[in-house]
Motif scaffolding. Structure first.
Motif, PDB file in Angstrom:
ATOM      1  N   LEU A 135      -0.033   9.734   7.293  1.00  0.00           N
ATOM      2  CA  LEU A 135      -0.588   8.723   6.392  1.00  0.00           C
ATOM      3  C   LEU A 135       0.055   7.358   6.655  1.00  0.00           C
ATOM      4  CD1 LEU A 135      -2.406   8.083   3.944  1.00  0.00           C
ATOM      5  CD2 LEU A 135      -0.503   8.722   2.464  1.00  0.00           C
ATOM      6  N   ILE A 143       0.834  -1.205   0.000  1.00  0.00           N
ATOM      7  CA  ILE A 143       0.000   0.000   0.000  1.00  0.00           C
ATOM      8  C   ILE A 143       0.870   1.256   0.000  1.00  0.00           C
ATOM      9  CG2 ILE A 143      -1.710   1.330   1.322  1.00  0.00           C
ATOM     10  CD1 ILE A 143      -2.866  -1.280   2.301  1.00  0.00           C
ATOM     11  N   LYS A 194      -1.500   5.966   9.664  1.00  0.00           N
ATOM     12  CA  LYS A 194      -2.882   5.590   9.362  1.00  0.00           C
ATOM     13  C   LYS A 194      -2.924   4.235   8.629  1.00  0.00           C
ATOM     14  CE  LYS A 194      -6.987   7.562   7.139  1.00  0.00           C
ATOM     15  NZ  LYS A 194      -7.502   8.626   6.279  1.00  0.00           N
ATOM     16  N   ILE A 195      -2.048   4.078   7.629  1.00  0.00           N
ATOM     17  CA  ILE A 195      -2.023   2.826   6.858  1.00  0.00           C
ATOM     18  C   ILE A 195      -1.676   1.657   7.780  1.00  0.00           C
ATOM     19  CG2 ILE A 195      -0.754   1.545   5.067  1.00  0.00           C
ATOM     20  CD1 ILE A 195      -0.437   4.235   3.574  1.00  0.00           C
ATOM     21  N   TRP A 246     -14.557   2.744  10.091  1.00  0.00           N
ATOM     22  CA  TRP A 246     -13.401   3.222   9.326  1.00  0.00           C
ATOM     23  C   TRP A 246     -13.355   2.642   7.909  1.00  0.00           C
ATOM     24  CZ3 TRP A 246      -7.706   2.896  11.560  1.00  0.00           C
ATOM     25  CH2 TRP A 246      -6.919   3.843  10.911  1.00  0.00           C
ATOM     26  N   GLU A 247     -13.645   1.324   7.785  1.00  0.00           N
ATOM     27  CA  GLU A 247     -13.472   0.705   6.467  1.00  0.00           C
ATOM     28  C   GLU A 247     -14.720   0.865   5.603  1.00  0.00           C
ATOM     29  OE1 GLU A 247     -12.485  -3.365   7.257  1.00  0.00           O
ATOM     30  OE2 GLU A 247     -14.549  -3.901   7.662  1.00  0.00           O
ATOM     31  N   VAL A 248     -14.487   0.767   4.284  1.00  0.00           N
ATOM     32  CA  VAL A 248     -15.596   0.881   3.329  1.00  0.00           C
ATOM     33  C   VAL A 248     -16.479  -0.356   3.471  1.00  0.00           C
ATOM     34  CG1 VAL A 248     -16.147   1.015   0.872  1.00  0.00           C
ATOM     35  CG2 VAL A 248     -14.125   2.127   1.749  1.00  0.00           C
ATOM     36  N   PRO A 249     -17.818  -0.189   3.508  1.00  0.00           N
ATOM     37  CA  PRO A 249     -18.663  -1.374   3.655  1.00  0.00           C
ATOM     38  C   PRO A 249     -18.540  -2.322   2.472  1.00  0.00           C
ATOM     39  CG  PRO A 249     -19.985   0.577   3.231  1.00  0.00           C
ATOM     40  CD  PRO A 249     -18.582   1.047   3.409  1.00  0.00           C
ATOM     41  N   LYS A 250     -18.762  -3.609   2.732  1.00  0.00           N
ATOM     42  CA  LYS A 250     -18.715  -4.607   1.658  1.00  0.00           C
ATOM     43  C   LYS A 250     -19.815  -4.327   0.658  1.00  0.00           C
ATOM     44  CE  LYS A 250     -16.444  -8.607   3.567  1.00  0.00           C
ATOM     45  NZ  LYS A 250     -16.575  -9.925   4.130  1.00  0.00           N
ATOM     46  N   GLY A 251     -19.516  -4.603  -0.603  1.00  0.00           N
ATOM     47  CA  GLY A 251     -20.520  -4.393  -1.638  1.00  0.00           C
ATOM     48  C   GLY A 251     -20.557  -2.965  -2.138  1.00  0.00           C
ATOM     49  N   GLY A 252     -19.785  -2.080  -1.509  1.00  0.00           N
ATOM     50  CA  GLY A 252     -19.654  -0.707  -1.955  1.00  0.00           C
ATOM     51  C   GLY A 252     -20.812   0.177  -1.546  1.00  0.00           C
ATOM     52  N   ILE A 253     -20.664   1.464  -1.844  1.00  0.00           N
ATOM     53  CA  ILE A 253     -21.713   2.436  -1.526  1.00  0.00           C
ATOM     54  C   ILE A 253     -22.566   2.611  -2.772  1.00  0.00           C
ATOM     55  CG2 ILE A 253     -22.131   4.814  -0.781  1.00  0.00           C
ATOM     56  CD1 ILE A 253     -19.106   4.623   0.227  1.00  0.00           C
ATOM     57  N   VAL A 254     -23.847   2.277  -2.680  1.00  0.00           N
ATOM     58  CA  VAL A 254     -24.701   2.361  -3.878  1.00  0.00           C
ATOM     59  C   VAL A 254     -25.441   3.690  -3.876  1.00  0.00           C
ATOM     60  CG1 VAL A 254     -26.528   1.199  -5.178  1.00  0.00           C
ATOM     61  CG2 VAL A 254     -24.901  -0.124  -3.832  1.00  0.00           C
ATOM     62  N   PHE A 310      -4.460   0.927  10.325  1.00  0.00           N
ATOM     63  CA  PHE A 310      -5.634   0.339   9.680  1.00  0.00           C
ATOM     64  C   PHE A 310      -5.391  -1.130   9.335  1.00  0.00           C
ATOM     65  CE2 PHE A 310      -8.234  -0.815   6.058  1.00  0.00           C
ATOM     66  CZ  PHE A 310      -9.480  -0.368   6.451  1.00  0.00           C
ATOM     67  N   GLU A 311      -4.224  -1.398   8.757  1.00  0.00           N
ATOM     68  CA  GLU A 311      -3.912  -2.761   8.339  1.00  0.00           C
ATOM     69  C   GLU A 311      -3.729  -3.709   9.526  1.00  0.00           C
ATOM     70  OE1 GLU A 311      -3.598  -4.193   5.101  1.00  0.00           O
ATOM     71  OE2 GLU A 311      -4.746  -2.378   4.689  1.00  0.00           O
TER      72      GLU A 311
END
Lengths: 254, 230
Positions: free
Chosen positions: A161, A147, A164-165, A246-254, A168-169
């Motif tokens: 940053l 990353i 943060k990386i 913090w993380e993006v939800p699975k399936g994305g933001i629709v 997060f990881e």
């Protein structure tokens, strides 16, 4: 998470207690050595309220010590992650100092600071500080190359940053270490109270020990385990919520 | 524009043998240039020396009119706290927003923009990764297996589009695909394993561009030349 922690504790405590009763009835030991269920129940009714507040007192000291040492360990871990001489110095110092048993310093702390709140807090914080520090140092000093590469080669990398990386990881590891070290903070506070303090559940255990009253000790252990399970469960749940947010939800933001 | 490597030697610390020794090569015109050869001959090490990720080498690197050399590879990941679209929007300089839209369409990743990077297929991940490099300011881009796991037709479409959109850029294309390197690259630097001498050989490629056609015979001849060289 919280309920899992609680029933795990209840299972372990019940197994331990059953083991004691098994020994008592197999070897036909007197109530003076191992109390029977009736004695235990009678003692519980007698002391539970006082012990409950004592445990609360100890837990409060442990939580303050835990939070203090976690913040300090994160700060030192962030400074120590660098490959500079300061970073190397911090790392070497941390590895060397943690090799010394902190409990051995407890008498000096009591002599210098007396047997009040500050001594208990200091010992609790010191006991859980180094395991957190070593984990944070390990996490923060280890690059997440796949990353970080992009940010480095394009000149976008900043220290914030980078942290943060890496945080997060390694979120799961951090949560586990912080929740796990809560036990150490509690143990540190109890040990401090056991040695010389004049309050808390450790102090009550010391008195029960002088009275050779195993019932009181078993009640104290139950309350310690219960309160610690709740605290660790809440820590894990907070970590889970923070990660989810913090993380993006699975399936994305629709 | 000049990228010249003079007498470069490199070996890993504590290793007995060199990865390569006395290697010289120069590139003086933009376009696709390939680094080709079996695994372990030093293509990636060579690329990392060029972009200053490996510093423990001997020899000289001269550059003229080259300010930025970027290196992308196929295992890179995007941070998990933003979706692909947000990440691309954040790392794209305002002057390249239009370019971003064209590339997103050409790369066929419109449907990936709202999703987490980890949810994408390997081919989609590699396309997203390459795209974000193309949206930076650079003079040389090293593409280390950057289009691995992408189907052949999409790969061809992407390479031709990139060649058309970035005519002034040097691309160093690292690939094991002999058909591809012979077809699209201007020159192919073939890396040979260490006992062979010289350690590298240069083969002229077909350098196919958008709208051009390639005869089967010419293509086969180039491939044969590369195979003989390796």
């Amino acid at each position: 998470m919280l309920h899992r922690r609680l029933y795990q504790f209840l299972i372990i405590y019940s197994l331990g207690l059953s083991g004691l009763f098994l020994i008592k009835y197999t070897l036909n030991l007197s109530n003076y050595v191992i109390p029977g269920p009736a004695n235990l129940w009678a003692t519980c009714r007698e002391v539970w309220l006082r012990y409950f507040f004592d445990t609360g007192d100890t837990l409060a000291v442990a939580i303050i010590g835990h939070i203090t040492s976690t913040c300090l360990a994160i700060f030192v871990g962030i400074v120590g992650r660098q490959a500079t001489w300061v970073g190397s110095f911090v790392k070497v110092a941390a590895y060397n100092v943690q090799a010394y048993p902190i409990v051995a310093l407890a008498p000096i702390i009591f002599i210098l600071l007396g047997d009040g709140f500050i001594s208990r807090l200091l010992i609790a914080a010191m006991i859980c500080y180094f395991p957190i520090l070593l984990s944070v140092l390990g996490i923060m000093a280890e690059p997440v190359v796949d990353i970080e590469h992009f940010y480095r080669i394009t000149g976008r990398m900043r220290w914030q940053l980078e942290i943060k990386i890496r945080a997060f990881e390694n979120m799961n590891k951090l949560i586990t270490v912080i929740a796990g070290s809560a036990t150490l903070a509690m143990a540190g506070t109890i040990v401090a109270e056991f040695i010389a303090a004049n309050a808390g559940i450790g102090y009550s255990i010391r008195i029960a020990l002088y009275q050779s009253d195993l019932s009181k000790i078993l009640i104290a252990l139950f309350l310690i385990g219960l309160s610690l399970s709740v605290y660790q469960g809440l820590l894990e749940f907070s970590g889970y919520l923070a990660k989810k947010k913090w993380e993006v939800p699975k399936g994305g933001i629709v | 524009m000049l990228l010249k490597l003079d007498n470069i030697s490199f070996k890993y610390p504590n290793a007995e043998t060199h990865v390569f020794e006395g290697l010289s090569h120069h590139i003086d015109e933009p376009g696709f240039h390939a680094l080709f050869g079996p695994s372990g001959v030093g293509k990636t090490s060579f690329a990392k020396i060029l972009c200053n990720e490996i510093k423990a080498f001997t020899g000289q690197i001269h550059t003229e009119d080259i300010e930025t050399i970027l290196y992308s590879y196929n295992l890179e990941r995007l941070p998990g706290w933003s979706n692909v679209g947000d990440h691309i929007a954040k790392i794209t300089p305002p002057s390249h927003v239009e370019k971003s839209e064209v590339l997103v369409e050409c790369f066929g990743i419109e449907k990936c923009l709202n999703r987490r990077f980890a949810e994408l297929s390997l081919g989609q991940q590699n396309r997203v990764n390459l795209l974000r490099y193309l949206l930076q300011d650079f003079n040389v881009l090293i593409m280390d297996e950057s289009l691995a796991n992408v189907d052949e037709l999409t790969r061809e479409k992407i390479i031709l589009k990139v060649k058309e959109m970035f005519p002034d850029i040097i691309f160093l294309y690292i690939s094991h695909n002999i058909v591809e390197v012979s077809k699209f690259c201007r020159q192919i630097l073939v890396f040979r394993s260490i006992p062979k001498n010289p350690q590298t050989l240069l083969v002229k490629g077909q350098d196919l561009a958008m709208g051009q056609t390639l005869t089967k015979k010419d293509h086969e001849l180039t491939m044969l030349e590369i195979m003989n060289a390796s």
